[in-house]
Design a protein around this motif. Sequence first.
Motif, PDB file in Angstrom:
ATOM      1  N   ARG A  58      48.876   1.380  44.131  1.00  0.00           N
ATOM      2  CA  ARG A  58      48.129   2.574  44.527  1.00  0.00           C
ATOM      3  C   ARG A  58      48.341   3.651  43.477  1.00  0.00           C
ATOM      4  O   ARG A  58      49.461   3.915  43.067  1.00  0.00           O
ATOM      5  CB  ARG A  58      48.624   3.093  45.877  1.00  0.00           C
ATOM      6  CG  ARG A  58      47.876   4.350  46.330  1.00  0.00           C
ATOM      7  CD  ARG A  58      48.443   4.923  47.597  1.00  0.00           C
ATOM      8  NE  ARG A  58      48.170   4.051  48.728  1.00  0.00           N
ATOM      9  CZ  ARG A  58      48.691   4.234  49.932  1.00  0.00           C
ATOM     10  NH1 ARG A  58      49.523   5.234  50.162  1.00  0.00           N
ATOM     11  NH2 ARG A  58      48.393   3.414  50.918  1.00  0.00           N
ATOM     12  N   CYS A  59      47.244   4.262  43.030  1.00  0.00           N
ATOM     13  CA  CYS A  59      47.367   5.397  42.118  1.00  0.00           C
ATOM     14  C   CYS A  59      46.458   6.516  42.610  1.00  0.00           C
ATOM     15  O   CYS A  59      45.553   6.307  43.410  1.00  0.00           O
ATOM     16  CB  CYS A  59      47.064   5.006  40.677  1.00  0.00           C
ATOM     17  SG  CYS A  59      45.428   4.336  40.373  1.00  0.00           S
ATOM     18  N   TYR A  60      46.755   7.698  42.125  1.00  0.00           N
ATOM     19  CA  TYR A  60      46.062   8.904  42.570  1.00  0.00           C
ATOM     20  C   TYR A  60      45.286   9.480  41.390  1.00  0.00           C
ATOM     21  O   TYR A  60      45.835   9.652  40.309  1.00  0.00           O
ATOM     22  CB  TYR A  60      47.071   9.917  43.097  1.00  0.00           C
ATOM     23  CG  TYR A  60      47.906   9.335  44.216  1.00  0.00           C
ATOM     24  CD1 TYR A  60      47.476   9.419  45.525  1.00  0.00           C
ATOM     25  CD2 TYR A  60      49.088   8.666  43.947  1.00  0.00           C
ATOM     26  CE1 TYR A  60      48.217   8.864  46.554  1.00  0.00           C
ATOM     27  CE2 TYR A  60      49.838   8.101  44.971  1.00  0.00           C
ATOM     28  CZ  TYR A  60      49.398   8.206  46.272  1.00  0.00           C
ATOM     29  OH  TYR A  60      50.131   7.647  47.281  1.00  0.00           O
ATOM     30  N   LEU A  61      43.998   9.766  41.612  1.00  0.00           N
ATOM     31  CA  LEU A  61      43.129  10.254  40.540  1.00  0.00           C
ATOM     32  C   LEU A  61      42.646  11.669  40.821  1.00  0.00           C
ATOM     33  O   LEU A  61      42.423  12.040  41.970  1.00  0.00           O
ATOM     34  CB  LEU A  61      41.887   9.372  40.411  1.00  0.00           C
ATOM     35  CG  LEU A  61      42.041   7.891  40.155  1.00  0.00           C
ATOM     36  CD1 LEU A  61      40.679   7.247  40.079  1.00  0.00           C
ATOM     37  CD2 LEU A  61      42.832   7.637  38.912  1.00  0.00           C
ATOM     38  N   ASP A  62      42.455  12.406  39.749  1.00  0.00           N
ATOM     39  CA  ASP A  62      41.770  13.687  39.815  1.00  0.00           C
ATOM     40  C   ASP A  62      40.558  13.546  38.900  1.00  0.00           C
ATOM     41  O   ASP A  62      40.673  13.688  37.682  1.00  0.00           O
ATOM     42  CB  ASP A  62      42.695  14.809  39.351  1.00  0.00           C
ATOM     43  CG  ASP A  62      42.058  16.184  39.504  1.00  0.00           C
ATOM     44  OD1 ASP A  62      40.822  16.262  39.667  1.00  0.00           O
ATOM     45  OD2 ASP A  62      42.794  17.185  39.463  1.00  0.00           O
ATOM     46  N   VAL A  63      39.406  13.206  39.471  1.00  0.00           N
ATOM     47  CA  VAL A  63      38.214  12.948  38.663  1.00  0.00           C
ATOM     48  C   VAL A  63      37.545  14.238  38.193  1.00  0.00           C
ATOM     49  O   VAL A  63      36.570  14.184  37.443  1.00  0.00           O
ATOM     50  CB  VAL A  63      37.200  12.028  39.403  1.00  0.00           C
ATOM     51  CG1 VAL A  63      37.839  10.682  39.696  1.00  0.00           C
ATOM     52  CG2 VAL A  63      36.684  12.667  40.657  1.00  0.00           C
ATOM     53  N   ARG A  64      38.090  15.375  38.611  1.00  0.00           N
ATOM     54  CA  ARG A  64      37.577  16.654  38.099  1.00  0.00           C
ATOM     55  C   ARG A  64      38.038  16.881  36.661  1.00  0.00           C
ATOM     56  O   ARG A  64      37.463  17.667  35.955  1.00  0.00           O
ATOM     57  CB  ARG A  64      38.082  17.821  38.957  1.00  0.00           C
ATOM     58  CG  ARG A  64      37.707  17.692  40.432  1.00  0.00           C
ATOM     59  CD  ARG A  64      38.432  18.696  41.268  1.00  0.00           C
ATOM     60  NE  ARG A  64      39.886  18.437  41.157  1.00  0.00           N
ATOM     61  CZ  ARG A  64      40.808  19.162  41.780  1.00  0.00           C
ATOM     62  NH1 ARG A  64      40.445  20.182  42.535  1.00  0.00           N
ATOM     63  NH2 ARG A  64      42.071  18.877  41.642  1.00  0.00           N
ATOM     64  N   GLN A  65      39.107  16.203  36.260  1.00  0.00           N
ATOM     65  CA  GLN A  65      39.698  16.390  34.949  1.00  0.00           C
ATOM     66  C   GLN A  65      39.442  15.167  34.069  1.00  0.00           C
ATOM     67  O   GLN A  65      40.313  14.328  33.903  1.00  0.00           O
ATOM     68  CB  GLN A  65      41.191  16.628  35.081  1.00  0.00           C
ATOM     69  CG  GLN A  65      41.535  17.854  35.867  1.00  0.00           C
ATOM     70  CD  GLN A  65      43.034  18.052  35.977  1.00  0.00           C
ATOM     71  OE1 GLN A  65      43.792  17.596  35.135  1.00  0.00           O
ATOM     72  NE2 GLN A  65      43.459  18.741  37.014  1.00  0.00           N
TER      73      GLN A  65
END
Length: 69
Positions: A58-65
């Motif tokens: 599991r990984c966490y993404l910030d697609v705004r950046q």
Amino acid sequence: MRPITEAHVAQPGLAVVEVAAADDQTALAIQELLAGRWATAPADRTTRVPGEPGVRLRCYLDVRQALSI
């Protein structure tokens, strides 16, 4: 794996990605592809669930950046 909390997806553009793969190399390669595109809080290892095939990550993404290439 721990439950996904409200903080993980508190704003538009935040995402939690769960990968199921046959082996560690494949799961970590998928994570590397995601990290090459977006800001990512990567997992340092995969997990195995007894009785289930393959591995999980599991990984966490910030697609705004988006990363500049």
